[in-house]
Design a protein around this motif. Structure first.
Motif, mmCIF file in Angstrom:
data_model
loop_
_atom_site.group_PDB
_atom_site.id
_atom_site.type_symbol
_atom_site.label_atom_id
_atom_site.label_comp_id
_atom_site.label_asym_id
_atom_site.label_seq_id
_atom_site.Cartn_x
_atom_site.Cartn_y
_atom_site.Cartn_z
ATOM 1 N N GLU C 49 28.471 24.420 34.984
ATOM 2 C CA GLU C 49 29.546 23.461 35.264
ATOM 3 C C GLU C 49 30.446 23.251 34.045
ATOM 4 O O GLU C 49 31.671 23.329 34.137
ATOM 5 C CB GLU C 49 28.952 22.115 35.704
ATOM 6 N N GLU C 50 29.829 22.999 32.898
ATOM 7 C CA GLU C 50 30.634 22.696 31.702
ATOM 8 C C GLU C 50 31.436 23.903 31.229
ATOM 9 O O GLU C 50 32.579 23.760 30.777
ATOM 10 C CB GLU C 50 29.734 22.188 30.565
ATOM 11 N N LEU C 53 34.385 24.548 33.727
ATOM 12 C CA LEU C 53 35.403 23.489 33.622
ATOM 13 C C LEU C 53 36.429 23.773 32.519
ATOM 14 O O LEU C 53 37.540 23.233 32.533
ATOM 15 C CB LEU C 53 34.741 22.139 33.329
ATOM 16 N N ASP C 60 37.228 20.302 38.688
ATOM 17 C CA ASP C 60 35.870 19.899 39.051
ATOM 18 C C ASP C 60 35.038 21.131 39.393
ATOM 19 O O ASP C 60 35.548 22.090 39.993
ATOM 20 C CB ASP C 60 35.891 18.946 40.258
#
Lengths: 119, 119, 119, 119
Positions: C49-50, C53, C60
């Motif tokens: 996710e990070e 992003l 998101d």
């Protein structure tokens, strides 16, 4: 090799084993996930062999992807992603006069691709 | 393609752009890190082209790795790891009668490899 | 974004779709192959996710790895390699006022992980 | 480990060196290319540590990414791709009573990231 002095704490056999392990771990995680079908096995096998041959102490690389597994895994999309189970590879490393053969192949008993040193 | 019904919310051009983006992101992250020098460019270029051609809607892939960057990056080890900066690639996707060319090349102004759609 | 001028040939929606495709292709080929079991899902989901992003236009990223598939695939070794089938991911891209949600999930009908744009 | 019988041709130290090499090669080629900036170092370091700890014979993994290199490489895009030069990692493997520490760090003299066994 210019890096010889950094390996004084290893025997020639230990270094050959070390470099074989590095290169086997490297190619597994570099190439697993590559889109593949029966028509593209040759070019991928060759690219794996040539790239891994560049790494330290490697004198031979033999890559045979498992065509029957690949064929089976190619469903409606006409291709699949390369998986560790499909790898049959032997990497020969040599440090001075000591050669070692590092292998990966699918092990039926363990049910996963095993990396090991050939007798 | 059997998966057509899942793309009814996209125009042909949008789908061609989508598939071009997927395949460009895919090949960047699949192949960056591969050991390479000038002698192995051909086999890696071919393996990238053939593997990416398998993906949905792709009708052409042209891979030219930057030989001068690769040569420069090969230091005392005699090889280097493939970096995004070294990629010059065009992927043509076609959905029905609409074709789109997705590119990556190092952008001097931005100082990073830019992925974009060719006019 | 400094790179705006390079995307004048795309509508905002086309660019949002393009960036969603790039990032989905990227994460698939970056992270497939990572050693994983149930205990390490959280840290891998967070790292995916990070990292994703950071990419252009992403606002998101929601990553849910398929725990039941992972559990089943962990055989005698106690862990497995992350496969595309195990990915349930939604990436939201936004270009000016246009947002698009790009997804991957295993499609039972097609029997492979499908990347698509959510309605 | 169920796979013990496949390693009878190695001493405990040789096997510890072999597994350390495999895991170092694996993580290099799995994670190089991941989008990163200073804000995401923690989650990526943790994901690398947890995933590599799953592999055979590994008892400790310590990952420190080079923050100053990462900061410098983050240009106008606000992030960069993880490179081998940025890795400072120690992997401890143990086979029966023999432990070995396998390392990677950027070597100023050789000008590339060196994998070696710590004294």
């Amino acid at each position: 090799m210019d890096d010889e002095k950094y390996f004084k704490n290893l025997t020639n056999r230990e270094r050959a084993i070390f470099e074989g392990g590095i290169s086997m771990g490297a190619l597994y995680h570099q190439f697993v996930g590559t889109p593949i079908n029966l028509d593209t096995c040759d070019s991928l096998e060759k690219a794996i062999e040539e790239s891994i041959l560049l790494q330290p102490a490697i004198i031979d690389v033999d890559v045979k992807l498992d065509k029957s597994m690949i064929k089976q895994a190619c469903g409606s999309a006409g291709y699949t992603s390369l998986e560790g189970n499909m790898l049959n590879i032997e990497i020969t490393t040599k440090v001075e006069d000591i050669a070692v053969v590092t292998c990966i192949s699918y092990n039926e008993e363990l049910q996963y691709p095993l990396m090991y040193i050939k007798e």
